[in-house]
Design a protein around this motif. Structure first.
Motif, PDB file in Angstrom:
ATOM      1  N   GLU A   1       0.857  -1.188   0.000  1.00  0.00           N
ATOM      2  CA  GLU A   1       0.000   0.000   0.000  1.00  0.00           C
ATOM      3  C   GLU A   1       0.890   1.233   0.000  1.00  0.00           C
ATOM      4  O   GLU A   1       1.871   1.299   0.732  1.00  0.00           O
ATOM      5  CB  GLU A   1      -0.896   0.018   1.236  1.00  0.00           C
ATOM      6  N   VAL A   2       0.568   2.214  -0.826  1.00  0.00           N
ATOM      7  CA  VAL A   2       1.320   3.468  -0.814  1.00  0.00           C
ATOM      8  C   VAL A   2       0.412   4.613  -0.375  1.00  0.00           C
ATOM      9  O   VAL A   2      -0.738   4.712  -0.812  1.00  0.00           O
ATOM     10  CB  VAL A   2       1.943   3.794  -2.189  1.00  0.00           C
ATOM     11  N   LEU A   3       0.942   5.440   0.502  1.00  0.00           N
ATOM     12  CA  LEU A   3       0.256   6.651   0.956  1.00  0.00           C
ATOM     13  C   LEU A   3       1.025   7.823   0.362  1.00  0.00           C
ATOM     14  O   LEU A   3       2.114   8.168   0.816  1.00  0.00           O
ATOM     15  CB  LEU A   3       0.248   6.717   2.484  1.00  0.00           C
ATOM     16  N   ILE A   4       0.473   8.404  -0.685  1.00  0.00           N
ATOM     17  CA  ILE A   4       1.219   9.374  -1.493  1.00  0.00           C
ATOM     18  C   ILE A   4       0.833  10.824  -1.175  1.00  0.00           C
ATOM     19  O   ILE A   4      -0.281  11.098  -0.721  1.00  0.00           O
ATOM     20  CB  ILE A   4       1.006   9.121  -2.998  1.00  0.00           C
ATOM     21  N   PRO A   5       1.762  11.767  -1.451  1.00  0.00           N
ATOM     22  CA  PRO A   5       1.394  13.187  -1.428  1.00  0.00           C
ATOM     23  C   PRO A   5       0.613  13.519  -2.688  1.00  0.00           C
ATOM     24  O   PRO A   5       0.348  12.625  -3.500  1.00  0.00           O
ATOM     25  CB  PRO A   5       2.762  13.887  -1.398  1.00  0.00           C
ATOM     26  N   ASP A   6       0.279  14.785  -2.873  1.00  0.00           N
ATOM     27  CA  ASP A   6      -0.512  15.141  -4.067  1.00  0.00           C
ATOM     28  C   ASP A   6       0.344  15.411  -5.303  1.00  0.00           C
ATOM     29  O   ASP A   6      -0.193  15.686  -6.382  1.00  0.00           O
ATOM     30  CB  ASP A   6      -1.416  16.348  -3.779  1.00  0.00           C
ATOM     31  N   PHE A   7       1.681  15.325  -5.172  1.00  0.00           N
ATOM     32  CA  PHE A   7       2.611  15.583  -6.294  1.00  0.00           C
ATOM     33  C   PHE A   7       2.327  16.931  -6.957  1.00  0.00           C
ATOM     34  O   PHE A   7       2.537  17.103  -8.159  1.00  0.00           O
ATOM     35  CB  PHE A   7       2.548  14.460  -7.333  1.00  0.00           C
ATOM     36  N   SER A   8       1.798  17.869  -6.161  1.00  0.00           N
ATOM     37  CA  SER A   8       1.471  19.220  -6.655  1.00  0.00           C
ATOM     38  C   SER A   8       0.539  19.186  -7.857  1.00  0.00           C
ATOM     39  O   SER A   8       0.562  20.081  -8.713  1.00  0.00           O
ATOM     40  CB  SER A   8       2.752  19.998  -6.990  1.00  0.00           C
ATOM     41  N   GLY A   9      -0.272  18.127  -7.938  1.00  0.00           N
ATOM     42  CA  GLY A   9      -1.218  18.011  -9.042  1.00  0.00           C
ATOM     43  C   GLY A   9      -0.611  17.516 -10.336  1.00  0.00           C
ATOM     44  O   GLY A   9      -1.253  17.581 -11.394  1.00  0.00           O
ATOM     45  N   ASN A  10       0.621  17.001 -10.290  1.00  0.00           N
ATOM     46  CA  ASN A  10       1.288  16.477 -11.488  1.00  0.00           C
ATOM     47  C   ASN A  10       0.811  15.041 -11.734  1.00  0.00           C
ATOM     48  O   ASN A  10       1.259  14.105 -11.090  1.00  0.00           O
ATOM     49  CB  ASN A  10       2.812  16.508 -11.275  1.00  0.00           C
ATOM     50  N   PHE A  11      -0.090  14.882 -12.684  1.00  0.00           N
ATOM     51  CA  PHE A  11      -0.689  13.565 -12.905  1.00  0.00           C
ATOM     52  C   PHE A  11       0.244  12.591 -13.619  1.00  0.00           C
ATOM     53  O   PHE A  11       0.040  11.381 -13.563  1.00  0.00           O
ATOM     54  CB  PHE A  11      -2.011  13.708 -13.651  1.00  0.00           C
ATOM     55  N   SER A  12       1.275  13.090 -14.284  1.00  0.00           N
ATOM     56  CA  SER A  12       2.259  12.172 -14.865  1.00  0.00           C
ATOM     57  C   SER A  12       3.054  11.500 -13.750  1.00  0.00           C
ATOM     58  O   SER A  12       3.444  10.332 -13.872  1.00  0.00           O
ATOM     59  CB  SER A  12       3.187  12.916 -15.835  1.00  0.00           C
ATOM     60  N   SER A  13       3.284  12.219 -12.646  1.00  0.00           N
ATOM     61  CA  SER A  13       3.938  11.620 -11.478  1.00  0.00           C
ATOM     62  C   SER A  13       3.028  10.567 -10.856  1.00  0.00           C
ATOM     63  O   SER A  13       3.474   9.462 -10.511  1.00  0.00           O
ATOM     64  CB  SER A  13       4.270  12.698 -10.442  1.00  0.00           C
ATOM     65  N   LEU A  14       1.767  10.902 -10.730  1.00  0.00           N
ATOM     66  CA  LEU A  14       0.797   9.949 -10.190  1.00  0.00           C
ATOM     67  C   LEU A  14       0.764   8.682 -11.029  1.00  0.00           C
ATOM     68  O   LEU A  14       0.729   7.563 -10.494  1.00  0.00           O
ATOM     69  CB  LEU A  14      -0.590  10.593 -10.146  1.00  0.00           C
ATOM     70  N   LYS A  15       0.811   8.835 -12.345  1.00  0.00           N
ATOM     71  CA  LYS A  15       0.750   7.671 -13.231  1.00  0.00           C
ATOM     72  C   LYS A  15       1.963   6.756 -13.055  1.00  0.00           C
ATOM     73  O   LYS A  15       1.858   5.537 -13.185  1.00  0.00           O
ATOM     74  CB  LYS A  15       0.619   8.096 -14.689  1.00  0.00           C
ATOM     75  N   LYS A  16       3.135   7.333 -12.753  1.00  0.00           N
ATOM     76  CA  LYS A  16       4.316   6.511 -12.486  1.00  0.00           C
ATOM     77  C   LYS A  16       4.049   5.544 -11.338  1.00  0.00           C
ATOM     78  O   LYS A  16       4.435   4.379 -11.383  1.00  0.00           O
ATOM     79  CB  LYS A  16       5.514   7.397 -12.111  1.00  0.00           C
ATOM     80  N   VAL A  17       3.390   6.049 -10.299  1.00  0.00           N
ATOM     81  CA  VAL A  17       3.083   5.217  -9.130  1.00  0.00           C
ATOM     82  C   VAL A  17       2.016   4.185  -9.482  1.00  0.00           C
ATOM     83  O   VAL A  17       2.141   3.002  -9.157  1.00  0.00           O
ATOM     84  CB  VAL A  17       2.624   6.087  -7.939  1.00  0.00           C
ATOM     85  N   ILE A  18       0.965   4.613 -10.153  1.00  0.00           N
ATOM     86  CA  ILE A  18      -0.119   3.707 -10.542  1.00  0.00           C
ATOM     87  C   ILE A  18       0.399   2.591 -11.446  1.00  0.00           C
ATOM     88  O   ILE A  18       0.014   1.423 -11.312  1.00  0.00           O
ATOM     89  CB  ILE A  18      -1.253   4.483 -11.237  1.00  0.00           C
ATOM     90  N   ASP A  19       1.304   2.927 -12.360  1.00  0.00           N
ATOM     91  CA  ASP A  19       1.841   1.929 -13.291  1.00  0.00           C
ATOM     92  C   ASP A  19       2.684   0.870 -12.585  1.00  0.00           C
ATOM     93  O   ASP A  19       2.915  -0.210 -13.151  1.00  0.00           O
ATOM     94  CB  ASP A  19       2.662   2.611 -14.380  1.00  0.00           C
ATOM     95  N   ALA A  20       3.150   1.175 -11.368  1.00  0.00           N
ATOM     96  CA  ALA A  20       3.885   0.171 -10.582  1.00  0.00           C
ATOM     97  C   ALA A  20       2.927  -0.787  -9.871  1.00  0.00           C
ATOM     98  O   ALA A  20       3.364  -1.736  -9.227  1.00  0.00           O
ATOM     99  CB  ALA A  20       4.796   0.858  -9.573  1.00  0.00           C
ATOM    100  N   CYS A  21       1.622  -0.523 -10.006  1.00  0.00           N
ATOM    101  CA  CYS A  21       0.551  -1.399  -9.506  1.00  0.00           C
ATOM    102  C   CYS A  21       0.611  -1.698  -8.006  1.00  0.00           C
ATOM    103  O   CYS A  21       0.719  -2.861  -7.580  1.00  0.00           O
ATOM    104  CB  CYS A  21       0.534  -2.714 -10.286  1.00  0.00           C
TER     105      CYS A  21
END
Length: 291
Positions: free
Chosen positions: A132-152
């Motif tokens: 489980e990952v508890l992430i920050p908001d990455f300042s709204g950078n959705f490409s950063s969010l996708k990096k995490v999501i792609d790691a499943c």
């Protein structure tokens, strides 16, 4: 504020398991949110051989008025940290790992690369461990969010923390609507990954505002919600405005389940990662029962 109720008093349990977990964490120079954020459940969780690893250092670029983590300007990134965390998970025999971080607004991707690498390293050394990952908001950078999501990750957690009216005062730089967008976008990227968020109560919000926050999270397709009492870390932090009773937390749990969340963990000492493995188990059970 009145004296802290008995049900909020923390019991110290310096067990053999607690000392062993402490030794592993310290020997690998790792940080945990359990220690850095002064979590009240550290003795219970470490005695159960569970810990929430905090990557990307222990200095946060934000200074939220509820959080005990040190704030300032971080100076480096440890690219060996993902491996160190994975090795600690292996040493501790953890079957459900929780990984969080400080906010790293100084990094172009907010540290998303290290999150993704940590997930992959844990899986490489511990193929049967859920992450489980508890992430920050990455300042709204959705490409950063996708990096995490792609790691499943097995669960994607991002905390809303408080109600909309209090958000700007409680959270530094974070935005209420942006947190909802992060959670919604996580589902857009991969709807199969359960999402989760947490609410603190006792900061001056009304009961109705907490319910509205739960409704907002449900509209963002969040699956799991945790609700706990805010406890002031130091005199420099925001004061406690109200102590919610165990009955209040039971009411909020009932309302949350009626709103359709797969699982609601609600109680005085509940924190985002408290009994996280059971939260996912119960959420999956509810999902199967409703399909």
């Amino acid at each position: 504020m009145s004296k802290r109720p008995e049900y909020l008093k923390i019991k110290m349990n310096i067990s053999k398991n607690y000392l062993e977990v402490k030794e592993v964490v310290e020997s690998k120079s790792l940080h945990t949110v359990c220690k850095e954020a002064r979590c009240p459940n550290i003795y219970e969780c470490w005695s159960n051989r569970t810990a929430t690893f905090m990557i990307l250092g222990n200095i946060c670029t934000r200074a939220c008025r509820f959080c005990a983590v040190k704030s300032g300007m971080p100076t480096e990134v440890d690219f060996m940290e993902p491996l160190k965390v994975a090795e600690a998970v292996l040493s501790m025999g953890i079957k459900y790992a929780v990984v969080t971080s400080v906010a790293r607004d100084d990094l172009e991707d907010g540290g998303a690369f290290i999150f993704a690498k940590t997930i992959k390293e844990i899986r490489r050394l511990n193929p049967f461990t859920k992450v489980e990952v508890l992430i920050p908001d990455f300042s709204g950078n959705f490409s950063s969010l996708k990096k995490v999501i792609d790691a499943c990750p097995d669960v994607l957690n991002h905390n809303i923390e408080t109600v909309k009216r209090l958000s700007d005062r409680v959270r530094a730089k974070a935005k209420y609507t942006r947190s909802l967008e992060v959670l919604q976008k996580s589902k857009d990227f991969n709807s199969a990954i359960p999402t989760k968020s947490s609410i603190m109560v006792g900061l001056g919000e009304s009961f109705e505002e907490v319910i509205q926050t739960m409704k907002d999270l449900k509209n963002a397709k969040v699956d799991i919600v945790t609700i706990g009492q805010y406890l002031q870390p130091t005199k420099k932090h925001l004061p406690i405005k109200k102590y919610y009773t165990p009955l209040d937390f039971e009411k909020l749990k009932k309302i949350g389940l009626e709103l359709g969340f797969s699982h609601v963990e609600s109680g005085p000492l509940v924190r985002s990662s408290y009994c996280a493995h059971n939260q996912l188990k119960q959420a999956c059970k509810t999902f199967l029962e409703n399909t």
